[in-house]
Write an enzyme that holds these catalytic residues in place. Sequence first.
Site, PDB file in Angstrom:
ATOM      1  CG  HIS A  18      -1.907  -1.019   1.361  1.00 34.16           C
ATOM      2  ND1 HIS A  18      -2.022  -1.862   2.431  1.00 34.16           N
ATOM      3  CD2 HIS A  18      -2.903  -1.368   0.509  1.00 34.16           C
ATOM      4  CE1 HIS A  18      -3.045  -2.688   2.246  1.00 34.16           C
ATOM      5  NE2 HIS A  18      -3.597  -2.407   1.078  1.00 34.16           N
ATOM      6  CE  LYS A  42     -11.710  -7.303   3.861  1.00 30.24           C
ATOM      7  NZ  LYS A  42     -10.954  -6.579   2.840  1.00 30.24           N
ATOM      8  NE  ARG A  91      -2.849  -6.712  -4.659  1.00 27.59           N
ATOM      9  CZ  ARG A  91      -3.603  -7.336  -3.787  1.00 27.59           C
ATOM     10  NH1 ARG A  91      -3.067  -7.871  -2.717  1.00 27.59           N
ATOM     11  NH2 ARG A  91      -4.899  -7.432  -3.968  1.00 27.59           N
ATOM     12  CB  SER A 129      -4.166  -6.676   4.771  1.00 21.91           C
ATOM     13  OG  SER A 129      -3.849  -5.433   4.206  1.00 21.91           O
TER      14      SER A 129
HETATM   15  N1  COA Z   1      -0.350  -3.954  -1.735  1.00 22.17           N
HETATM   16  C1  COA Z   1      -0.675  -4.875  -0.827  1.00 22.17           C
HETATM   17  N2  COA Z   1      -1.931  -5.309  -0.614  1.00 22.17           N
HETATM   18  C2  COA Z   1      -2.886  -4.763  -1.351  1.00 22.17           C
HETATM   19  C3  COA Z   1      -2.641  -3.808  -2.321  1.00 22.17           C
HETATM   20  C4  COA Z   1      -1.299  -3.389  -2.501  1.00 22.17           C
HETATM   21  N3  COA Z   1      -0.961  -2.482  -3.410  1.00 22.17           N
HETATM   22  N4  COA Z   1      -3.805  -3.463  -2.901  1.00 22.17           N
HETATM   23  C5  COA Z   1      -4.756  -4.191  -2.316  1.00 22.17           C
HETATM   24  N5  COA Z   1      -4.202  -4.984  -1.373  1.00 22.17           N
HETATM   25  C6  COA Z   1      -4.868  -5.982  -0.545  1.00 22.17           C
HETATM   26  C7  COA Z   1      -5.525  -5.424   0.667  1.00 22.17           C
HETATM   27  O1  COA Z   1      -4.628  -5.391   1.749  1.00 22.17           O
HETATM   28  C8  COA Z   1      -6.643  -6.402   0.889  1.00 22.17           C
HETATM   29  O2  COA Z   1      -6.095  -7.540   1.501  1.00 22.17           O
HETATM   30  P1  COA Z   1      -6.987  -8.601   2.306  1.00 22.17           P
HETATM   31  O3  COA Z   1      -8.256  -8.836   1.534  1.00 22.17           O
HETATM   32  O4  COA Z   1      -6.085  -9.746   2.327  1.00 22.17           O
HETATM   33  O5  COA Z   1      -7.224  -8.015   3.656  1.00 22.17           O
HETATM   34  C9  COA Z   1      -7.063  -6.794  -0.506  1.00 22.17           C
HETATM   35  O6  COA Z   1      -5.927  -6.536  -1.294  1.00 22.17           O
HETATM   36  C10 COA Z   1      -8.217  -6.012  -1.032  1.00 22.17           C
HETATM   37  O7  COA Z   1      -7.866  -4.647  -0.887  1.00 22.17           O
HETATM   38  P2  COA Z   1      -8.673  -3.499  -1.610  1.00 22.17           P
HETATM   39  O8  COA Z   1      -8.938  -3.882  -2.981  1.00 22.17           O
HETATM   40  O9  COA Z   1      -8.015  -2.209  -1.337  1.00 22.17           O
HETATM   41  O10 COA Z   1     -10.036  -3.592  -0.971  1.00 22.17           O
HETATM   42  P3  COA Z   1     -10.403  -3.140   0.345  1.00 22.17           P
HETATM   43  O11 COA Z   1     -11.306  -4.192   0.818  1.00 22.17           O
HETATM   44  O12 COA Z   1      -9.241  -2.829   1.189  1.00 22.17           O
HETATM   45  O13 COA Z   1     -11.148  -1.764  -0.039  1.00 22.17           O
HETATM   46  C11 COA Z   1     -12.898  -0.325  -0.798  1.00 22.17           C
HETATM   47  C12 COA Z   1     -12.298  -1.719  -0.850  1.00 22.17           C
HETATM   48  C13 COA Z   1     -12.904   0.206   0.601  1.00 22.17           C
HETATM   49  C14 COA Z   1     -12.045   0.595  -1.658  1.00 22.17           C
HETATM   50  C15 COA Z   1     -14.316  -0.400  -1.402  1.00 22.17           C
HETATM   51  O14 COA Z   1     -15.009  -1.440  -0.765  1.00 22.17           O
HETATM   52  C16 COA Z   1     -15.080   0.894  -1.218  1.00 22.17           C
HETATM   53  O15 COA Z   1     -14.893   1.825  -1.963  1.00 22.17           O
HETATM   54  N6  COA Z   1     -15.957   0.933  -0.192  1.00 22.17           N
HETATM   55  C17 COA Z   1     -16.779   2.091   0.132  1.00 22.17           C
HETATM   56  C18 COA Z   1     -18.242   1.812  -0.155  1.00 22.17           C
HETATM   57  C19 COA Z   1     -18.501   1.886  -1.633  1.00 22.17           C
HETATM   58  O16 COA Z   1     -18.423   2.916  -2.264  1.00 22.17           O
HETATM   59  N7  COA Z   1     -18.821   0.720  -2.222  1.00 22.17           N
HETATM   60  C20 COA Z   1     -19.110   0.593  -3.637  1.00 22.17           C
HETATM   61  C21 COA Z   1     -17.874   0.256  -4.404  1.00 22.17           C
HETATM   62  S1  COA Z   1     -18.245   0.039  -6.126  1.00 22.17           S
END
Ligand code: COA
Length: 160
Positions: A18, A42, A91, A129
Site C-alpha cells: 500500500h 468485513k 498487483r 493484508s
Molecule cells: N499492496 C498490498 N496489498 C494490497 C494492495 C497493494 N498495493 N492493494 C490491495 N491490497 C490488498 C488489501 O490489503 C486487501 O487484503 P486482504 O483482503 O487480504 O485483507 C485486498 O488486497 C483487497 O484490498 P482493496 O482492494 O483495497 O479492498 P479493500 O477491501 O481494502 O477496499 C474499498 C475496498 C474500501 C475501496 C471499497 O469497498 C469501497 O470503496 N468501499 C466504500 C463503499 C462503496 O463505495 N462501495 C461501492 C464500491 S463500487
Amino acid sequence: MKKTAVYPGTFDPITNGHLDVIRRGAEIFDSLIVLVAIRKEKHTLFNLEERLELVKCATKDIPNVQVATLDKLLVEYLKENKIRFVLRGLRAVSDFDYEFQMALTNSTLYPEMETVFVMSSGKYIFLSSSLVREIASYKGDVSGFVPGCVIKKLKKKVIR
Ligand code: COA
C-alpha cells in the site's frame, strides 16, 4: 488547478505494498487523501481508530498525504469533497476483474470521476493484508512486509 486524489482501502493493516502505491500516487497528484474504510461487512483485526493511526504513522514523512475515514459510498465522499480522482494499485491480473467492476460501477454513479491505476512494484505483487495477518498469527517475521509501527501493533495483537 491543483489535483487531489483519494486512495481508499480497508488497510487491515497497511502494508509496504500500500505504501508503495501511496508514495507513487503522492508524486502524481498535488495532494493525496488515504481513505480508511469502515467496512461494516468485513471483520477486521484492527478497529477503525487503530487502522487510521497506523496509516498516519506509516505516511507521516510524506508531506502531501492526509488520512481520513470513509464512512459512506466512495462516490458520495468524492461529490461532497469535490474530488474527481481515485487512486488504485494493480498487483496481478487477478486484481483486474474486481478493480474493473469497482471503477465502472463508481463511474456510473459519478461520471465525472476517474480511477487512476498504478502498477505495484514487483516485490509487493504477492502481498496482501490477510497474508500479513496470517504470518503474524503464527509469530512469523513480517518485518519485510509492513512499516515499523505496524510490526509493533501486530505483535501486541497476536500476543493477546
Ligand atoms: N499492496 C498490498 N496489498 C494490497 C494492495 C497493494 N498495493 N492493494 C490491495 N491490497 C490488498 C488489501 O490489503 C486487501 O487484503 P486482504 O483482503 O487480504 O485483507 C485486498 O488486497 C483487497 O484490498 P482493496 O482492494 O483495497 O479492498 P479493500 O477491501 O481494502 O477496499 C474499498 C475496498 C474500501 C475501496 C471499497 O469497498 C469501497 O470503496 N468501499 C466504500 C463503499 C462503496 O463505495 N462501495 C461501492 C464500491 S463500487
